[in-house]
Write an enzyme that holds these catalytic residues in place. Structure first.
Site, PDB file in Angstrom:
ATOM      1  N   GLN A  80     -10.515   4.735 -56.938  1.00 20.87           N
ATOM      2  CA  GLN A  80      -9.825   5.939 -57.417  1.00 20.87           C
ATOM      3  C   GLN A  80      -9.797   5.930 -58.947  1.00 20.87           C
ATOM      4  O   GLN A  80      -9.312   4.977 -59.563  1.00 20.87           O
ATOM      5  CB  GLN A  80      -8.395   6.016 -56.876  1.00 20.87           C
ATOM      6  CG  GLN A  80      -7.759   7.371 -57.200  1.00 20.87           C
ATOM      7  CD  GLN A  80      -6.306   7.471 -56.799  1.00 20.87           C
ATOM      8  OE1 GLN A  80      -5.492   6.646 -57.204  1.00 20.87           O
ATOM      9  NE2 GLN A  80      -5.960   8.497 -56.030  1.00 20.87           N
ATOM     10  N   TYR A 150      -1.039  13.696 -62.970  1.00 23.87           N
ATOM     11  CA  TYR A 150      -1.810  12.961 -63.983  1.00 23.87           C
ATOM     12  C   TYR A 150      -2.756  13.931 -64.711  1.00 23.87           C
ATOM     13  O   TYR A 150      -2.771  15.124 -64.413  1.00 23.87           O
ATOM     14  CB  TYR A 150      -2.549  11.783 -63.334  1.00 23.87           C
ATOM     15  CG  TYR A 150      -1.581  10.741 -62.801  1.00 23.87           C
ATOM     16  CD1 TYR A 150      -0.765  10.031 -63.685  1.00 23.87           C
ATOM     17  CD2 TYR A 150      -1.466  10.482 -61.439  1.00 23.87           C
ATOM     18  CE1 TYR A 150       0.145   9.096 -63.216  1.00 23.87           C
ATOM     19  CE2 TYR A 150      -0.557   9.539 -60.957  1.00 23.87           C
ATOM     20  CZ  TYR A 150       0.242   8.845 -61.850  1.00 23.87           C
ATOM     21  OH  TYR A 150       1.146   7.930 -61.405  1.00 23.87           O
ATOM     22  N   GLY A 295      -0.782   5.056 -45.558  1.00 20.45           N
ATOM     23  CA  GLY A 295      -0.547   4.216 -46.726  1.00 20.45           C
ATOM     24  C   GLY A 295       0.425   3.088 -46.481  1.00 20.45           C
ATOM     25  O   GLY A 295       0.062   1.979 -46.099  1.00 20.45           O
ATOM     26  N   CYS A 336       7.222  -5.579 -50.257  1.00 25.85           N
ATOM     27  CA  CYS A 336       7.540  -4.704 -49.127  1.00 25.85           C
ATOM     28  C   CYS A 336       8.851  -5.153 -48.502  1.00 25.85           C
ATOM     29  O   CYS A 336       9.116  -6.355 -48.394  1.00 25.85           O
ATOM     30  CB  CYS A 336       6.405  -4.766 -48.106  1.00 25.85           C
ATOM     31  SG  CYS A 336       6.794  -3.945 -46.557  1.00 25.85           S
TER      32      CYS A 336
HETATM   33  C1  LIG Z   1       3.333   1.421 -53.933  1.00 26.47           C
HETATM   34  C2  LIG Z   1       2.595   2.726 -53.977  1.00 26.47           C
HETATM   35  C3  LIG Z   1       1.659   2.956 -54.959  1.00 26.47           C
HETATM   36  C4  LIG Z   1       0.953   4.165 -54.994  1.00 26.47           C
HETATM   37  N1  LIG Z   1      -0.054   4.320 -55.902  1.00 26.47           N
HETATM   38  C5  LIG Z   1      -0.866   5.407 -55.809  1.00 26.47           C
HETATM   39  C6  LIG Z   1      -2.066   5.487 -56.568  1.00 26.47           C
HETATM   40  O1  LIG Z   1      -2.457   4.551 -57.260  1.00 26.47           O
HETATM   41  N2  LIG Z   1      -2.797   6.632 -56.479  1.00 26.47           N
HETATM   42  C7  LIG Z   1      -2.437   7.662 -55.656  1.00 26.47           C
HETATM   43  O2  LIG Z   1      -3.140   8.670 -55.614  1.00 26.47           O
HETATM   44  N3  LIG Z   1      -1.332   7.586 -54.890  1.00 26.47           N
HETATM   45  C8  LIG Z   1      -0.564   6.478 -54.924  1.00 26.47           C
HETATM   46  N4  LIG Z   1       0.490   6.346 -54.054  1.00 26.47           N
HETATM   47  C9  LIG Z   1       0.719   7.413 -53.040  1.00 26.47           C
HETATM   48  C10 LIG Z   1      -0.040   7.070 -51.747  1.00 26.47           C
HETATM   49  O3  LIG Z   1      -1.423   7.134 -51.929  1.00 26.47           O
HETATM   50  C11 LIG Z   1       0.343   8.044 -50.623  1.00 26.47           C
HETATM   51  O4  LIG Z   1       0.025   9.342 -51.027  1.00 26.47           O
HETATM   52  C12 LIG Z   1       1.818   7.976 -50.278  1.00 26.47           C
HETATM   53  O5  LIG Z   1       2.235   6.638 -50.149  1.00 26.47           O
HETATM   54  C13 LIG Z   1       2.117   8.728 -48.987  1.00 26.47           C
HETATM   55  O6  LIG Z   1       1.420   8.171 -47.906  1.00 26.47           O
HETATM   56  P1  LIG Z   1       2.154   7.230 -46.803  1.00 26.47           P
HETATM   57  O7  LIG Z   1       3.337   7.995 -46.329  1.00 26.47           O
HETATM   58  O8  LIG Z   1       1.145   7.003 -45.732  1.00 26.47           O
HETATM   59  O9  LIG Z   1       2.542   5.986 -47.508  1.00 26.47           O
HETATM   60  C14 LIG Z   1       1.225   5.170 -54.026  1.00 26.47           C
HETATM   61  C15 LIG Z   1       2.184   4.938 -53.054  1.00 26.47           C
HETATM   62  C16 LIG Z   1       2.860   3.733 -53.009  1.00 26.47           C
HETATM   63  C17 LIG Z   1       3.847   3.494 -51.914  1.00 26.47           C
HETATM   64  S1  SF4 Z   2       8.604  -1.298 -48.730  1.00 26.23           S
HETATM   65 FE1  SF4 Z   2       9.436   0.045 -47.162  1.00 26.23          FE
HETATM   66  S2  SF4 Z   2       8.290   1.938 -47.458  1.00 26.23           S
HETATM   67 FE2  SF4 Z   2       7.173   0.392 -48.556  1.00 26.23          FE
HETATM   68  S3  SF4 Z   2       5.673  -0.316 -47.067  1.00 26.23           S
HETATM   69 FE3  SF4 Z   2       7.390  -1.685 -46.897  1.00 26.23          FE
HETATM   70  S4  SF4 Z   2       8.634  -0.811 -45.276  1.00 26.23           S
HETATM   71 FE4  SF4 Z   2       7.212   0.769 -45.908  1.00 26.23          FE
END
Ligand SMILES: Cc1cc2nc3c(=O)[nH]c(=O)nc-3n(C[C@H](O)[C@H](O)[C@H](O)COP(=O)(O)O)c2cc1C
Ligand code: SF4
Length: 617
Positions: A80, A150, A295, A336
């Protein structure tokens, strides 16, 4: 797996072995494609101290090692590419941040410098050169980060772009930077290298991008060479929705993915609190999207895909959507709340030479994790829990509205412990006699904590209980309730009571409520409390609880008497349960104290304590 920053890189932008191990573990776990965390294409766009660099050719070797490692397990690797624009600070990118217009990000508040036309051209080249490096390294695709506020998103959005030249104003002008990046990159990487664009289809801020406009932007990106679109939402100003916490619905951005999919021919990726394989399958079957990004659920359990494939979803360690992970990377490397192994995937643990008998006292999160890890390492484990169900404070933690999914963690541990042959003795208090009877080689004290209470005057007519007692059984009743303590427990019990129609007042000595919770969660909790009419009083403490009233005091020292409450719920912290500690000193075997028994804290600390001690045995 969508891009998720880990902060596991070095401060000069190199990929580390622990980072490679982290991603390789997710490849082993069955992810089809892994989008590596956002990496900067130009130093001015660095947004985290340990962000990975793609701004010079030395990155090729790093990405090559990473790609080789991930490829061994059949996963594709996508890099990315990002530039933070105004969503960074001088401390991180070493110069005044740059942006389409000199408007500060409402959260970071640093005024950026407006980009000159020739600098925009230079940045287009930076993106294209970074993509070329990624291709040379053997990665399978790139994703341009055009979302989350961004730099590219800043150009796309009227929220951050107020230029009057060919890069600002009309939609066609605002999309020009993104189109140039795609066209320039396509010319350099050829027709067969996939270029994915991640967009915020709705920025969820007044004056920001909305779906209607994003559908046209999506079409323009495809015309300019995008091979797929990854549909996310928000920017820093709408951070509370960006990474949806447990207060938001599962699949909260699916309507955006579906709306974009209906106007483009290229594959569309959906993301946002997609937690189960059933949900992912439903998205594909309903044609809502063509690919599903999962994610945080893969941070919590890297083997989520593999376990889902063999229909063993009850073995998956559930992500709680508690956002400790995103909170952690603003301070250091990723952690986590439920997975203590995150960031330690490459560590080679010394395995125990002999199997020993381990007695775990207490079935809360620390005891459950200690039992799981110890049994997994081949020890014989007996666990005593004085209540007749496992979970400890996790039971109360799963009661507030929105937090029901915390109960899944208890189910996970029950399943794991049974599978690993841990002997579980429920409803049995462990005393010195029991320890002597069990004859363990080591004891793990995970006896937890009890609520700190306030004493009331004899004969008080008000019912007084801890937040834990109230959360464990709403039938305790009460209509007019005073909650003493506005930390996470107090704020959550207030929410729990308010949705049941009670009249709730919370008093807190400090100036903040729900302090200690991740900011995205605190935001929603505070909103809920406001909407449900909870009265919050900051800087106030309770001095005495009388028969029908309480004496309160504020920071200025003013005291007054308040009444009209039938119930007082106390949420002012907890004390460790150490009863057995002295007696156990008589024994010659090692005794380890973990979790709240060592020092009251939160689930994350309890689980990492349990895991650490079990490996030290
Ligand atoms: C710790 C963390 C770091 C993230 N860093 C990025 C990133 O580098 N680039 C990006 O586009 N989104 C980033 N995101 C957003 C995730 O790509 C994703 O859109 C978001 O976690 C929702 O998906 P989920 O509900 O499956 O976790 C990050 C999310 C988390 C939790
Ligand atoms: S810290 Fe919480 S939200 Fe993030 S991955 Fe772990 S359980 Fe999921």
């Amino acid at each position: 797996m969508p891009a998720m920053g880990t902060n596991l890189g070095t401060s000069d932008g190199r990929i580390t072995d622990s980072q490679i191990a982290y991603y390789t573990e997710r490849a082993k776990g069955g992810a089809g494609a892994i989008i590596f965390e956002n990496s900067y294409v130009h130093k001015s766009g660095k947004t985290m101290f340990n962000m990975v660099a793609l701004d010079d050719d030395s990155a090729v070797a790093d990405f090559s090692r990473l790609a080789d490692s991930v490829h061994k397990y059949g996963a594709k690797l996508i890099a990315q590419l990002n530039h933070g624009g105004r969503q960074t600070s001088r401390d991180i990118c070493r110069k005044q941040p740059i942006a389409p217009s000199p408007i500060p990000c409402p959260v970071l508040r640093e005024i950026p410098r407006e980009l000159k036309i020739d600098e925009i051209g230079m940045l287009v080249n930076s993106f294209a050169q970074a993509a070329e490096r990624v291709q040379k390294a053997g990665c399978d695709a790139v994703e341009f980060h055009m979302a989350h506020g961004y730099l590219v998103c800043q150009f796309l959005s009227p929220f951050s772009n107020q230029r009057s030249d060919i890069y600002g104003g009309s939609l066609e002008n605002r999309v020009r930077f993104a189109r140039e990046i795609l066209q320039c990159t396509r010319a350099q990487v050829g027709d067969n290298f996939p270029l994915i664009c991640r967009i915020s289809a709705d920025e969820m801020v007044p004056g920001g991008l909305v779906l209607e406009e994003s559908r046209i932007i999506a079409q323009r990106l495809v015309e300019a060479g995008a091979s797929a679109l990854h549909v996310s939402a928000c920017n820093y100003a709408s951070y509370a929705w960006n990474i949806p916490c447990y207060y938001l619905d599962e699949g909260v951005f699916l309507h955006l993915a579906a709306a974009i999919k209906s106007v483009v021919e290229v594959p569309v990726i959906a993301v946002g609190r997609i937690l189960t394989a059933q949900k992912a399958e439903e998205i594909l079957q309903n044609n809502t999207a063509d690919l599903v990004a999962v994610g945080r659920a893969l941070i919590a359990d890297p083997y989520w895909p593999e376990k889902s494939f063999r229909a063993a979803s009850n073995e998956i360690r559930p992500c709680l959507s508690c956002n400790q992970c995103i909170e952690s990377i603003s301070k250091g490397r990723v952690v986590c709340g439920v997975n203590a192994d995150v960031g330690n995937e490459g560590k080679s643990w010394t395995l125990p030479e002999t199997s020993r008998k381990i007695l775990v006292i207490g079935g809360g999160p620390s005891g459950l994790e200690a039992a799981r890890v110890a049994a997994g390492l081949g020890h014989g484990v007996v666990l005593y829990e004085k209540k007749n169900r496992l979970g400890g404070l996790l039971q109360a933690a799963s009661s507030p509205p929105g937090k029901e999914s915390f109960a899944k963690l208890i189910t996970y541990y029950e399943h794991q412990l049974n599978k690993l042959g841990v002997q579980i003795k429920l409803g049995q208090e462990c005393c010195l006699k029991t320890v002597r009877f069990e004859k363990p080689d080591a004891v793990i004290m995970a006896t937890g904590s009890t609520a700190r209470m306030l004493f009331a005057e004899d004969g008080t007519r008000m019912r007084i209980m801890s937040s834990e007692e109230m959360l464990n059984d709403a039938r305790h009743g009460g209509e007019k309730i005073l909650v003493v303590g506005g930390g996470p427990e107090g704020a959550e019990v207030a929410d729990f009571l308010a949705v049941r129609g009670k009249s709730v007042t919370v008093i807190e000595m400090k100036n903040k409520f729900a302090f200690g919770l991740p900011t995205s969660i605190r935001y929603h909790l505070e909103q809920k409390l406001k909407q449900n009419g909870v009265k919050l009083q900051r800087g106030v403490e309770v001095l005495r609880i009388l028969k029908e009233t309480v004496i309160l005091k504020n920071r200025a020292g003013r005291q007054w008497e308040a009444g009209g409450f039938d119930t007082i719920v106390i949420a002012i912290g907890r004390n460790p349960v150490e009863d057995l500690m002295e007696e156990l000193k008589e024994l010659t075997i090692p005794v380890y104290v973990i979790g709240d028994a060592r020092g009251p804290g939160r689930i994350k600390g309890a689980i990492s304590d349990g895991s650490r001690v079990a490996r030290e045995l």
